[in-house]
Enzyme design. Structure first.
Site, PDB file in Angstrom:
ATOM      1  N   CYS A 162       0.826  -1.213   0.000  1.00  9.22           N
ATOM      2  CA  CYS A 162       0.000   0.000   0.000  1.00  9.22           C
ATOM      3  C   CYS A 162       0.857   1.258   0.000  1.00  9.22           C
ATOM      4  O   CYS A 162       0.666   2.157  -0.818  1.00  9.22           O
ATOM      5  CB  CYS A 162      -0.945  -0.022   1.195  1.00  9.22           C
ATOM      6  N   PHE A 163       1.823   1.333   0.918  1.00 10.69           N
ATOM      7  CA  PHE A 163       2.709   2.497   0.941  1.00 10.69           C
ATOM      8  C   PHE A 163       3.460   2.615  -0.382  1.00 10.69           C
ATOM      9  O   PHE A 163       3.669   3.700  -0.906  1.00 10.69           O
ATOM     10  CB  PHE A 163       3.749   2.363   2.067  1.00 10.69           C
TER      11      PHE A 163
END
Lengths: 346, 346, 346, 346
Positions: free
Chosen positions: C150-151
């Site tokens: 996600c990051f």
């Protein structure tokens, strides 16, 4: 200097008691007991207390601690204290118990709602149910104080004067209460994860919540007859706060002034119980972080009902600060010593 | 008894100052000024203070109030105070200003970043920028105290010792900061509605935020040369709290002990600045409701950077409690009088 | 009809994949695997899916499932898949893996950052790192898709065009990112309780977070040389959302139009990547519940930096919906099939 | 292609209707009306819709729009539509009204609770109160649909079968309901700021809330006699969701199966009404973002009460998605067209 022990000191209520006693006059915290964290620095578990509390957690037993302290706060699971406490321990130190173990006088009722045997029913008689404003006189000398629950403190105080004066019909109370999540404790449960409780609301313990008999018992004393009521708690996404909304059938025709006069009769000299101005509804934020209970009410002429509302901070007046209020009464301190914080918003 | 007036007393910062001064030794709140709520009971606006503050709001002017009080706290919009304040007023009472009007020494810088003319630049010289721990000595006698901003207090205190000791490269600081919503004030704006800020995060004021020159000016004093840095604030869905994460290039090879020693040199005697244990990161909840600043850091050998982190409560050390801390220094109270609350969690 | 299995189906990412595939064209969910909940009705675990999914959880093994499905989504802990996967399994079905097991090409880097041995390094070569918009062509035929974190998805997409065009200095990136709490998963940990994360913000994994090498590897491909950067993640109190704020030194003099032109070159035909209007900053709420990534930027002439900002929903484009986007490419569906939800506010 | 206009398109309910109609079959949004934002791009006001809706807001009047569209959704303040609507307009297009203007058949009741004169009482007769599942047949041909309120939809659907079957005593209902903050709308009011509603709960509109007569009227139709009840709404800190907890006296002895059978009689074929498994309580998160209503109940033999609980998303089934459900019925679409989103958690 009063020497204090706290068992269950790393739960939210126990930690709140510790926080309140740090600044308390003539009080020394001797033991911070936590089975799970024994040997660890308390400031590593509650990092808000970094450089403020420099003790480690201990796992000393109730029995071993009794002779070295004046009072023990037990913020322990249901059943713990009634399994451990003895007359011998009470001869050595006083107990302020946050659990329900000595709140209900009728053993059968306790055993039914809590689903466990009571191992020290012989101590129930001397236990005092510590709603400070209601039974202040009996608290002074007690050795065993059963500190009331959060929902119960709120629900009882909002209804007490009207029940006592028979202004509402005995069995007509419908109590719907909202609780912040800290009431569920600090245990690692999926149900209490941020992503499970945030942005949601639910009822729980419907028809079965254990605070029901506790509220009923105290309101029965007030009314003078056995009271039956419907209590439905809800979980809402906030840290702290109890809001109790109580709908009851009025027993006759009453107007605002009538009811206000009754509340004043009981509470006008009570610093920590604030009966709000006409038509205002309590909000939990206005008592957060404090020992206050805010009470409002509204009469509905259309239905013949009165709607009573009470708000408090579940970890404060609903747990730790009422415990310290009782501690103050028991040990001759000013009743507001260490608990006169002003509610903080936002 | 010190007589106090608060202008802008119904904003969040003004109300926080009021709350802190209620319990303050030898202090009397004479005026709670609010143009919007003049004539209304303060307890009706901040219902947490019901039965605690029983004054009404007033709209008395700065000038008229000056002769009757010892000190005035101004929690007013940018530009208000510099338009009203005069030497004559300062001859009558001292001022603790929460706005940016006297924070920046260079009028041109102020006028550029704030987009308004400065009407009393002649007073800038005597204004003291009130980071208590840094300039305590100069606060004692000042008549005009410019209380630092929330982002700035946090960002400066976390970097100050390392800038002062030239441990980080002068222009390498990248400051990313997170703020709770109370920093946006109590104005009725759609952008600050619950449904607009809850469950979301954003950067704002990118490359243009007014706290930038304030941080740069103070760190320039520390470094001894003009410092330029990148400051990017963010809004996150919580009431209170500033978290500043500062990435800087180390000017040489330093290990944990080197850096810790430098921090200790400046802060080991400071009650309200807590340098955390090794590898711990500050969390805003651990300082909420208190005057504490928590600082942590981590060296990244891989990149040659150090990551500095600071946390404080924007309405307390970032505004009201630092103002009261400065008030304490100015009037000879114990520095922690009225502001030694223990952070409350959850 | 494509037959699908989901391993780790009761975690947040796995459940999100299930939710997305329910409405998906020509797709049948054959297995919902969960060791913890095997034998229980899926709708009892995710009660939002009551009467929508009527299957039970199974604990069938990867190996046993392989022959009966066309594709398996693995939303499993780090290390699980690389310990189980074999060429034989890949000959039977395709894999879309949500873990980091096949994201990093260099085994040594994986083993260093993840602290575990890699048991199937021979499969790394054929794994495709599935940033759909960047490597769409290579996804079509892959048997082993490593779905990005996600990051990383957010951080890479916001910087990719400028790195590729050498507009920013190679090693100057400082990435500060904010994450909602769902990124921490559904495990019962005290640290993720509502009362521990609500109303607070913190950095974590400073200098050590495992998404660092993943971002660096992909941006190195873009730049054409090894890129080193500083990545600092933060936890903020919201369910969903990643906000990445990236500060970088510009390699020359560029104005808004220059940069906008570069972004358009790469993204103007990409439905799910939205480059915002001038000076607007992305907010996570504007992409919540969707597969969109919003990107904004701002040039700071004063410092010579550019500030890049990206926002996405960590469970959608940061996990499940990007996985389904890749699934669509792999199996010849329209790329937006089943994932074209419009972001929902508030 | 059905041509649609939305008046009040920039409030939360109006925007939700727009969002739902974007993806709707054979539907064209012709007008997005907003007096406050006329001339501005809709995607600049609702940035989640960037690159999705590319229309500007208009301030065209109801009358001028009528001839060019097939249906108008009015998400307007109380009193607007009844002041503007005429038979002539209804001859040109159909109306789905989100306000209360045509919900209550008795003009006197409307005027008493809403405190305003009704200017088109002659249209009340043909208005259909659009609880889709209850009056589906009458919706098909109506020209004027009064879309139900959020509290009312939830409160009515949870009690309807039992009232209809006289299983509960006519005037015994005590309805306590919780609402998310989006129900308060998007107006810039201090009371709805994040810092005023977050971390707090309160009752409001006690004994006076305008949804009371709406619930009573519909349940009176169900019961066959005039029903009086106590309705107390509460505000809790979440974006979306209504949770209604209804306590009623059972009219006789009923067990779980009896009640379940009655619910099934009315709802077993209703996709969007889910009667939960035994003893489960609805939670608002399980219906968020969807058109579902979840219903649970519990009998308390001790008190003779039944506790009914309903949960829905106030902006969806409590407003926009029920409006679209009615739109589907009115125009012959599949009833679930465009509103079959699966609830999304967390």
């Amino acid at each position: 200097m009063i020497r204090v022990g706290i068992i269950g000191s790393t739960g939210y209520a126990g930690a709140e008691i510790a926080r309140l006693l740090i600044g308390h006059k003539d009080t020394e915290i001797k033991w911070l007991v936590s089975r799970s964290f024994a040997g660890q620095a308390y400031e590593d578990i509650y990092r808000n207390l970094f450089e403020i509390i420099e003790q480690d957690c201990s796992d000393i037993s109730l029995k071993d601690m009794a002779s070295g302290v004046d009072v023990i706060f037990t913020a322990t699971p249901q059943g713990y204290l009634q399994g451990e406490l003895t007359r011998d321990i009470l001869d050595q130190c006083r107990i302020i118990d946050m659990s329900a173990d000595y709140r209900i006088k009728d053993v059968a009722v306790y055993e039914k709602w809590y689903g466990m045997e009571h191992h020290s029913p012989e101590l129930l008689d001397e236990a005092v149910y510590g709603l400070t404003e209601i039974v202040r006189d009996r608290i002074t000398d007690t050795r065993l104080l059963a500190n009331p629950g959060c929902f119960t403190t709120c629900s009882i105080l909002a209804a007490y004067p009207l029940m006592k004066e028979h202004v509402i019909e005995r069995d007509s109370l419908v109590v719907n209460a909202l609780s912040g999540v800290s009431g569920a404790g600090r245990g690692a449960k999926v149900a209490n994860l941020f992503c499970e409780v945030n942005e949601s609301a639910k009822a729980y313990g419907v028809a079965t919540h254990r605070h029901t008999p506790e509220i009923e018992e105290q309101l029965s004393y007030a009314y003078g007859e056995n009271v039956t009521l419907q209590f439905t708690p809800h979980l809402v996404p906030m840290h702290r706060g109890i809001l109790a909304t109580e709908t009851a059938k009025l027993s006759g025709k009453y107007d605002y002034e009538d009811i206000k006069t009754i509340f004043d009769k009981y509470y006008s000299n009570e610093k920590f119980i604030r009966v709000l101005k006409k038509n205002l509804c309590p909000e939990t934020r206005f008592v957060e972080g404090s020992n206050y209970v805010d009470i409002g009410f509204r009469i509905d002429d259309r239905t013949g009902n009165i709607i009573l509302m009470g708000a408090l901070d579940n970890l404060m007046k609903g747990a730790a600060s009422q415990a310290v209020q009782n501690y103050n009464v028991m040990f001759g301190f000013s009743e507001e010593e260490g608990i006169d914080m002003i509610p903080m918003i936002p």
